[in-house]
Design a protein around this motif. Structure first.
Motif, PDB file in Angstrom:
ATOM      1  N   MET A   1       6.348 -21.945 -31.819  1.00  0.00           N
ATOM      2  CA  MET A   1       7.001 -22.453 -33.030  1.00  0.00           C
ATOM      3  C   MET A   1       7.809 -23.709 -32.709  1.00  0.00           C
ATOM      4  O   MET A   1       8.483 -23.763 -31.694  1.00  0.00           O
ATOM      5  CB  MET A   1       7.929 -21.373 -33.574  1.00  0.00           C
ATOM      6  CG  MET A   1       8.410 -21.638 -34.976  1.00  0.00           C
ATOM      7  SD  MET A   1       9.657 -20.415 -35.417  1.00  0.00           S
ATOM      8  CE  MET A   1      11.104 -21.085 -34.609  1.00  0.00           C
ATOM      9  N   ALA A   2       7.707 -24.661 -33.570  1.00  0.00           N
ATOM     10  CA  ALA A   2       8.449 -25.907 -33.357  1.00  0.00           C
ATOM     11  C   ALA A   2       9.940 -25.650 -33.494  1.00  0.00           C
ATOM     12  O   ALA A   2      10.373 -24.895 -34.356  1.00  0.00           O
ATOM     13  CB  ALA A   2       8.009 -26.947 -34.362  1.00  0.00           C
ATOM     14  N   ILE A   4      13.238 -26.854 -34.762  1.00  0.00           N
ATOM     15  CA  ILE A   4      13.687 -27.905 -35.664  1.00  0.00           C
ATOM     16  C   ILE A   4      15.162 -28.222 -35.450  1.00  0.00           C
ATOM     17  O   ILE A   4      15.718 -29.082 -36.093  1.00  0.00           O
ATOM     18  CB  ILE A   4      13.450 -27.553 -37.152  1.00  0.00           C
ATOM     19  CG1 ILE A   4      14.226 -26.300 -37.555  1.00  0.00           C
ATOM     20  CG2 ILE A   4      11.982 -27.380 -37.422  1.00  0.00           C
ATOM     21  CD1 ILE A   4      14.146 -26.012 -39.046  1.00  0.00           C
ATOM     22  N   GLY A   5      15.788 -27.504 -34.509  1.00  0.00           N
ATOM     23  CA  GLY A   5      17.169 -27.820 -34.164  1.00  0.00           C
ATOM     24  C   GLY A   5      18.154 -27.342 -35.212  1.00  0.00           C
ATOM     25  O   GLY A   5      17.788 -27.052 -36.343  1.00  0.00           O
ATOM     26  N   VAL A   7      20.995 -27.553 -37.954  1.00  0.00           N
ATOM     27  CA  VAL A   7      21.317 -28.564 -38.945  1.00  0.00           C
ATOM     28  C   VAL A   7      22.769 -28.972 -38.769  1.00  0.00           C
ATOM     29  O   VAL A   7      23.662 -28.165 -38.924  1.00  0.00           O
ATOM     30  CB  VAL A   7      21.105 -28.015 -40.371  1.00  0.00           C
ATOM     31  CG1 VAL A   7      21.506 -29.056 -41.402  1.00  0.00           C
ATOM     32  CG2 VAL A   7      19.666 -27.609 -40.566  1.00  0.00           C
ATOM     33  N   ARG A  10      23.460 -33.348 -42.985  1.00  0.00           N
ATOM     34  CA  ARG A  10      22.278 -33.494 -43.830  1.00  0.00           C
ATOM     35  C   ARG A  10      22.503 -34.574 -44.876  1.00  0.00           C
ATOM     36  O   ARG A  10      23.530 -34.610 -45.544  1.00  0.00           O
ATOM     37  CB  ARG A  10      21.957 -32.179 -44.528  1.00  0.00           C
ATOM     38  CG  ARG A  10      21.690 -31.027 -43.576  1.00  0.00           C
ATOM     39  CD  ARG A  10      21.136 -29.826 -44.316  1.00  0.00           C
ATOM     40  NE  ARG A  10      22.031 -29.369 -45.387  1.00  0.00           N
ATOM     41  CZ  ARG A  10      21.774 -28.325 -46.167  1.00  0.00           C
ATOM     42  NH1 ARG A  10      20.659 -27.649 -46.006  1.00  0.00           N
ATOM     43  NH2 ARG A  10      22.618 -27.962 -47.106  1.00  0.00           N
ATOM     44  N   VAL A  33      21.277 -25.324 -52.504  1.00  0.00           N
ATOM     45  CA  VAL A  33      20.957 -25.926 -51.200  1.00  0.00           C
ATOM     46  C   VAL A  33      22.168 -26.553 -50.527  1.00  0.00           C
ATOM     47  O   VAL A  33      22.355 -26.426 -49.321  1.00  0.00           O
ATOM     48  CB  VAL A  33      19.840 -26.996 -51.335  1.00  0.00           C
ATOM     49  CG1 VAL A  33      19.473 -27.561 -49.977  1.00  0.00           C
ATOM     50  CG2 VAL A  33      18.611 -26.422 -52.013  1.00  0.00           C
ATOM     51  N   PRO A 154      11.280 -33.034 -46.091  1.00  0.00           N
ATOM     52  CA  PRO A 154      11.033 -32.006 -47.101  1.00  0.00           C
ATOM     53  C   PRO A 154      11.402 -32.491 -48.502  1.00  0.00           C
ATOM     54  O   PRO A 154      12.339 -33.285 -48.660  1.00  0.00           O
ATOM     55  CB  PRO A 154      11.946 -30.859 -46.660  1.00  0.00           C
ATOM     56  CG  PRO A 154      12.089 -31.046 -45.184  1.00  0.00           C
ATOM     57  CD  PRO A 154      12.127 -32.536 -44.991  1.00  0.00           C
TER      58      PRO A 154
ATOM     59  N   ILE B  23       4.803 -22.052 -40.726  1.00  0.00           N
ATOM     60  CA  ILE B  23       5.878 -21.453 -39.922  1.00  0.00           C
ATOM     61  C   ILE B  23       7.045 -22.434 -39.827  1.00  0.00           C
ATOM     62  O   ILE B  23       8.219 -22.040 -39.876  1.00  0.00           O
ATOM     63  CB  ILE B  23       5.352 -21.079 -38.500  1.00  0.00           C
ATOM     64  CG1 ILE B  23       4.340 -19.933 -38.602  1.00  0.00           C
ATOM     65  CG2 ILE B  23       6.502 -20.706 -37.572  1.00  0.00           C
ATOM     66  CD1 ILE B  23       4.906 -18.609 -39.090  1.00  0.00           C
ATOM     67  N   TYR B  24       6.718 -23.710 -39.714  1.00  0.00           N
ATOM     68  CA  TYR B  24       7.774 -24.734 -39.705  1.00  0.00           C
ATOM     69  C   TYR B  24       8.532 -24.726 -41.029  1.00  0.00           C
ATOM     70  O   TYR B  24       9.763 -24.797 -41.065  1.00  0.00           O
ATOM     71  CB  TYR B  24       7.162 -26.121 -39.457  1.00  0.00           C
ATOM     72  CG  TYR B  24       8.205 -27.220 -39.393  1.00  0.00           C
ATOM     73  CD1 TYR B  24       8.881 -27.491 -38.206  1.00  0.00           C
ATOM     74  CD2 TYR B  24       8.543 -27.961 -40.530  1.00  0.00           C
ATOM     75  CE1 TYR B  24       9.854 -28.472 -38.149  1.00  0.00           C
ATOM     76  CE2 TYR B  24       9.511 -28.941 -40.486  1.00  0.00           C
ATOM     77  CZ  TYR B  24      10.166 -29.196 -39.293  1.00  0.00           C
ATOM     78  OH  TYR B  24      11.137 -30.163 -39.258  1.00  0.00           O
ATOM     79  N   THR B  27      10.837 -21.763 -41.193  1.00  0.00           N
ATOM     80  CA  THR B  27      11.994 -21.981 -40.322  1.00  0.00           C
ATOM     81  C   THR B  27      12.987 -22.945 -40.956  1.00  0.00           C
ATOM     82  O   THR B  27      14.201 -22.713 -40.944  1.00  0.00           O
ATOM     83  CB  THR B  27      11.521 -22.555 -38.955  1.00  0.00           C
ATOM     84  OG1 THR B  27      10.454 -21.747 -38.467  1.00  0.00           O
ATOM     85  CG2 THR B  27      12.647 -22.561 -37.947  1.00  0.00           C
ATOM     86  N   TRP B  28      12.461 -24.019 -41.540  1.00  0.00           N
ATOM     87  CA  TRP B  28      13.321 -25.023 -42.181  1.00  0.00           C
ATOM     88  C   TRP B  28      14.076 -24.392 -43.350  1.00  0.00           C
ATOM     89  O   TRP B  28      15.279 -24.606 -43.520  1.00  0.00           O
ATOM     90  CB  TRP B  28      12.482 -26.220 -42.656  1.00  0.00           C
ATOM     91  CG  TRP B  28      13.303 -27.439 -42.975  1.00  0.00           C
ATOM     92  CD1 TRP B  28      13.595 -28.474 -42.125  1.00  0.00           C
ATOM     93  CD2 TRP B  28      13.959 -27.734 -44.213  1.00  0.00           C
ATOM     94  NE1 TRP B  28      14.387 -29.396 -42.775  1.00  0.00           N
ATOM     95  CE2 TRP B  28      14.634 -28.982 -44.045  1.00  0.00           C
ATOM     96  CE3 TRP B  28      14.056 -27.089 -45.436  1.00  0.00           C
ATOM     97  CZ2 TRP B  28      15.381 -29.577 -45.053  1.00  0.00           C
ATOM     98  CZ3 TRP B  28      14.808 -27.681 -46.451  1.00  0.00           C
ATOM     99  CH2 TRP B  28      15.458 -28.902 -46.263  1.00  0.00           C
ATOM    100  N   LYS B  31      16.923 -22.138 -42.242  1.00  0.00           N
ATOM    101  CA  LYS B  31      18.100 -22.881 -41.764  1.00  0.00           C
ATOM    102  C   LYS B  31      18.810 -23.652 -42.866  1.00  0.00           C
ATOM    103  O   LYS B  31      20.010 -23.900 -42.795  1.00  0.00           O
ATOM    104  CB  LYS B  31      17.696 -23.880 -40.662  1.00  0.00           C
ATOM    105  CG  LYS B  31      17.278 -23.181 -39.392  1.00  0.00           C
ATOM    106  CD  LYS B  31      17.449 -24.093 -38.181  1.00  0.00           C
ATOM    107  CE  LYS B  31      17.023 -23.340 -36.928  1.00  0.00           C
ATOM    108  NZ  LYS B  31      17.204 -24.082 -35.688  1.00  0.00           N
ATOM    109  N   ASN B  32      18.071 -24.064 -43.890  1.00  0.00           N
ATOM    110  CA  ASN B  32      18.640 -24.981 -44.876  1.00  0.00           C
ATOM    111  C   ASN B  32      18.878 -24.402 -46.259  1.00  0.00           C
ATOM    112  O   ASN B  32      19.668 -24.950 -47.020  1.00  0.00           O
ATOM    113  CB  ASN B  32      17.736 -26.211 -45.020  1.00  0.00           C
ATOM    114  CG  ASN B  32      17.824 -27.138 -43.830  1.00  0.00           C
ATOM    115  OD1 ASN B  32      18.718 -27.969 -43.763  1.00  0.00           O
ATOM    116  ND2 ASN B  32      16.930 -26.973 -42.876  1.00  0.00           N
TER     117      ASN B  32
END
Lengths: 164, 164
Positions: A1-2, A4-5, A7, A10, A33, A154, B23-24, B27-28, B31-32
């Motif tokens: 899985m990548a 994404i670090g 947050v 933002r 959000v 996104p 999956i990315y 995950t995003w 987190k967001n």
């Protein structure tokens, strides 16, 4: 899985226009959000002002429009931009710990939005949608569809329910 | 301004498939968007399994495929579905106070996703995107574009950066 670090900060670009749809999208994004518990979010209210060329084309080589008329149209265009931005800023007025910036750029909305998102290095683009029907969408294209396909970050597309 | 009401409980549908892109996106979104401070969010991991008709078409009137082959293909299809769902569930395993549900439906991904979002009454649909080029997209259409245009709830489209 990548990975994404985490947050940290933002930059959330919200494309706004004259329609209620974009104000609804902004409101939805703020409630769902935007993090109000930290000071890490910046909302950038982006308005694409129709460019001067629109008037120039109407004017044509015959110079049908006097400079007075052109000045009036530009004044009107600026007033609309200010009005739209003010309305959007009022939606954000109660936000705690969130920076709100504004950005007005001239040009085709699709290009303005895609360019701004890249220039700003946005983490999220929020857009409303006018919900055109199938036929109208096929011919006119759709700003939100175009941007969703072309920006790298996104994209959150918020459709205003018909009932509200 | 339209009143969209306070967010109480949110049903967040995340469309997943075999690709890393979904999956990315999951995950995003975790987190967001997903709130880990309250127990009001439910994530529904949705997988669209290619329907039986795909194999039937290949089979044709000549009955080239024996029932053994069809059973093997169905077994394989089920294993892929289980594998994709398990992978997505692992991404969610550390979530506190968030309910995670899974849903596997057979059919064309576009129809499955639009139908599920409506049936569930989702508050948000999250999708990855394969980032097809202009030509490929024009001919193949895009699941995320189709869903963004057709579902009533907000849609979050997350593109996986090329670098990650």
């Amino acid at each position: 899985m990548a990975d994404i670090g985490a947050v940290q900060e933002r930059k959330i670009v919200v494309a706004i226009d004259e329609g209620e749809e974009s104000i609804y999208a902004l409101t939805w994004a703020i409630k769902n959000v935007v993090s109000q518990n930290s000071s890490n979010d910046t909302i950038i209210l982006l308005y694409a002002k129709p460019q001067r060329a629109v008037y120039s084309t109407l004017d044509g080589p015959g110079n049908l429009f006097s400079s007075d008329v052109i000045m009036s149209m530009e004044k009107y265009s600026k007033e609309v931009a200010d009005c739209v931005i003010e309305k959007a800023k009022r939606v954000c007025k109660d936000l705690q710990n969130v920076k709100v910036e504004t950005m007005i750029e001239s040009g085709d909305a699709r290009e303005v939005i895609c360019d701004a998102v890249e220039k700003i290095g946005a983490d999220l683009l929020v857009m409303g949608t006018h919900g055109y029907g199938v036929i109208k969408r096929a011919f006119l294209g759709s700003v939100s569809t175009h941007c969703a396909q072309n920006v790298k970050c996104p994209v959150l597309i918020v459709k205003k329910p018909k009932s509200s």
